[in-house]
Design a protein around this motif. Structure first.
Motif, short mmCIF file in Angstrom:
data_model
loop_
_atom_site.label_atom_id
_atom_site.label_comp_id
_atom_site.label_asym_id
_atom_site.label_seq_id
_atom_site.Cartn_x
_atom_site.Cartn_y
_atom_site.Cartn_z
N VAL A 91 -31.22 30.97 5.22
CA VAL A 91 -32.67 30.94 4.86
C VAL A 91 -32.90 30.20 4.68
CG1 VAL A 91 -32.30 33.86 5.02
CG2 VAL A 91 -31.70 32.16 3.18
N GLY A 92 -31.71 29.38 3.44
CA GLY A 92 -31.83 27.76 3.21
C GLY A 92 -32.18 27.07 3.41
N ALA A 121 -34.97 30.67 -1.89
CA ALA A 121 -34.62 31.64 -1.23
C ALA A 121 -32.96 32.09 -0.33
CB ALA A 121 -34.25 30.80 0.57
N GLY A 122 -31.97 31.19 -0.77
CA GLY A 122 -30.13 31.63 -1.59
C GLY A 122 -30.28 32.02 -2.05
N ALA A 123 -30.90 32.43 -3.41
CA ALA A 123 -30.06 33.16 -4.74
C ALA A 123 -31.55 34.05 -4.24
CB ALA A 123 -31.49 32.58 -5.78
N GLY A 249 -25.98 33.05 -4.51
CA GLY A 249 -26.22 32.02 -3.33
C GLY A 249 -28.01 31.23 -3.00
N ALA A 250 -27.70 30.57 -4.72
CA ALA A 250 -28.28 29.15 -4.87
C ALA A 250 -27.90 28.35 -3.69
CB ALA A 250 -28.91 29.45 -6.06
N PHE A 251 -26.28 27.76 -4.49
CA PHE A 251 -26.07 27.54 -4.30
C PHE A 251 -25.74 27.28 -2.36
CE2 PHE A 251 -22.70 27.17 -7.88
CZ PHE A 251 -23.21 25.53 -8.26
N ALA A 252 -25.71 28.62 -1.97
CA ALA A 252 -25.31 28.05 -0.17
C ALA A 252 -27.09 28.24 0.52
CB ALA A 252 -25.18 29.61 0.56
N GLY A 253 -28.16 28.90 -0.52
CA GLY A 253 -29.24 27.73 -0.13
C GLY A 253 -29.35 26.06 0.43
N ILE A 254 -29.07 26.23 -0.76
CA ILE A 254 -29.01 24.28 -1.19
C ILE A 254 -28.32 23.35 0.13
CG2 ILE A 254 -27.72 22.77 -2.61
CD1 ILE A 254 -28.65 23.66 -5.35
N GLY A 255 -26.91 24.36 0.58
CA GLY A 255 -25.85 24.58 1.87
C GLY A 255 -27.41 24.11 3.10
N GLY A 256 -28.09 25.10 2.93
CA GLY A 256 -28.67 24.90 4.19
C GLY A 256 -29.61 23.84 4.10
#
Length: 353
Positions: A91-92, A121-123, A249-256
């Motif tokens: 989603v990120g 989005a990840g958050a 989730g924010a870390f993952a979203g930035i990864g996306g």
């Protein structure tokens, strides 16, 4: 004091032993399959360090792995298991690309805004299992696994019905939202290395600083260690659970966002998971959920995935063998209790002599 030092030393030694065992077992598999393991591993190393292009691609591959590893590690450090990093990354990726396409603004505004959109989005995707865990005691593993599928199919729906440009992808993002770098590309012989790599390095420092140098980080870790003691001490346990999953989730979203704004500059319909989020679990496990460990293990996994292509072309080794080696490394890391037992027995014999 001596025991603490030994525990820290052991924490460094176990991943190295696991990597060694993984490569050793991979060599045995190569022999059994009729390949020369020396030729295979030489080709693997050449596929990472042999040319500056390969090295640039390795750094590009490790960038999203750093973020997914940080996402898993952040939740784990606070007593939670975030298995939904894959969905949060997807989603990120999509939201950052959406902002990169529909908004026109100077780069100084547009690029940070697109990355922030991916983080939010990840958050949000991490917030849902967080609040279900905090308010209703729904296990986060179940919710996060299910939300991976929801993320993939929802993103595919929006791309297919509203943003499909050509083939199976969206339009390219505006240049003002791109992480692409002519400088990094030129010094790595036109690899896909982009500025996101430097952002990933900074993110490692950010996670360390939040968890170990701030009051809120101390609260998050305390809740992870013992919820009842933390509650007795006056900490808001439920709020910290929600915050932890959201930050993860924010870390993952930035990864996306790094993938969407840096590597591809578009989003595409996904026939299956990207596996970047699932690989983050392995990265965090091998890196002992520490910032420096995650950086190094992401480099290892990025190098293995990049070097696999050269193993196939130069040594005739199936690229699937790299996945087997990664799985074996994780197996040996997970079996650290066995390594610890062997290590303690060897130490006892040494002291006895």
């Amino acid at each position: 004091m001596g025991n603490i030092f030994k525990d820290k030393l052991f924490g460094l030694v176990v991943p190295l032993i696991a990597i060694g065992f993984g490569f050793l077992a991979g060599g045995v598999i190569m022999l059994l399959s009729g390949n020369n393991p020396i030729d295979g591993y030489v080709a693997l190393m050449q596929g990472v360090f042999g040319e500056v292009y390969y090295f640039g691609e390795t750094l590009q591959r490790m960038t999203p792995l750093i973020f997914s590893g940080l996402a898993v590690a952040f939740a784990f450090r606070t007593g939670l298991l975030n298995i939904g990093v894959e969905g949060q990354l997807i989603v990120g990726w999509f939201v950052s690309v959406f902002v990169g396409i529909v908004i026109e603004a100077p780069m100084i505004i547009h690029l940070p805004l697109a990355i922030l959109a991916g983080a939010l989005a990840g958050a949000l995707w991490g917030f849902v299992p967080g609040i279900l865990k905090a308010k209703f005691q729904v296990h986060e593993v179940i919710v996060t696994i299910m939300m991976n599928y929801i993320a993939m199919h929802v993103v595919n729906h929006f791309i297919r019905n509203f943003m499909l440009e050509s083939g199976q992808r969206t339009a390219f993002i505006n240049d003002s939202a791109s992480l692409s770098s002519d400088f990094l590309t030129s010094i790595t012989d036109f690899s896909r290395l982009h500025w996101g790599f430097l952002i990933a390095v900074a993110a490692c420092f950010v996670m360390w600083f939040i968890l170990w140098k701030t009051k809120k980080g101390f609260e998050l870790r305390s809740v992870g260690y013992n919820k009842h003691a933390s509650s007795y001490a006056g900490m808001n346990v439920n709020m910290n659970i929600i915050l932890s999953m959201s930050v993860s989730g924010a870390f993952a979203g930035i990864g996306g966002a790094m993938v969407g704004l840096g590597t591809y500059n578009y989003a595409n319909i996904l026939p299956s998971f990207t596996n970047l989020g699932f690989d983050g679990i392995a990265v965090a496990l091998l890196g002992s959920s520490t910032s420096i460990g995650i950086f190094l293990s992401a480099f290892l996994f990025g190098g293995l995935k990049e070097g696999a292509n050269n193993m196939q072309s130069q040594a005739g080794v199936a690229p699937e063998l790299v996945e087997i080696i990664i799985a074996l490394i994780i197996f040996f890391v997970a079996s650290s209790y066995l390594i610890r037992w062997i290590y303690s027995r060897l130490q006892s014999k040494k002291e006895g002599k």
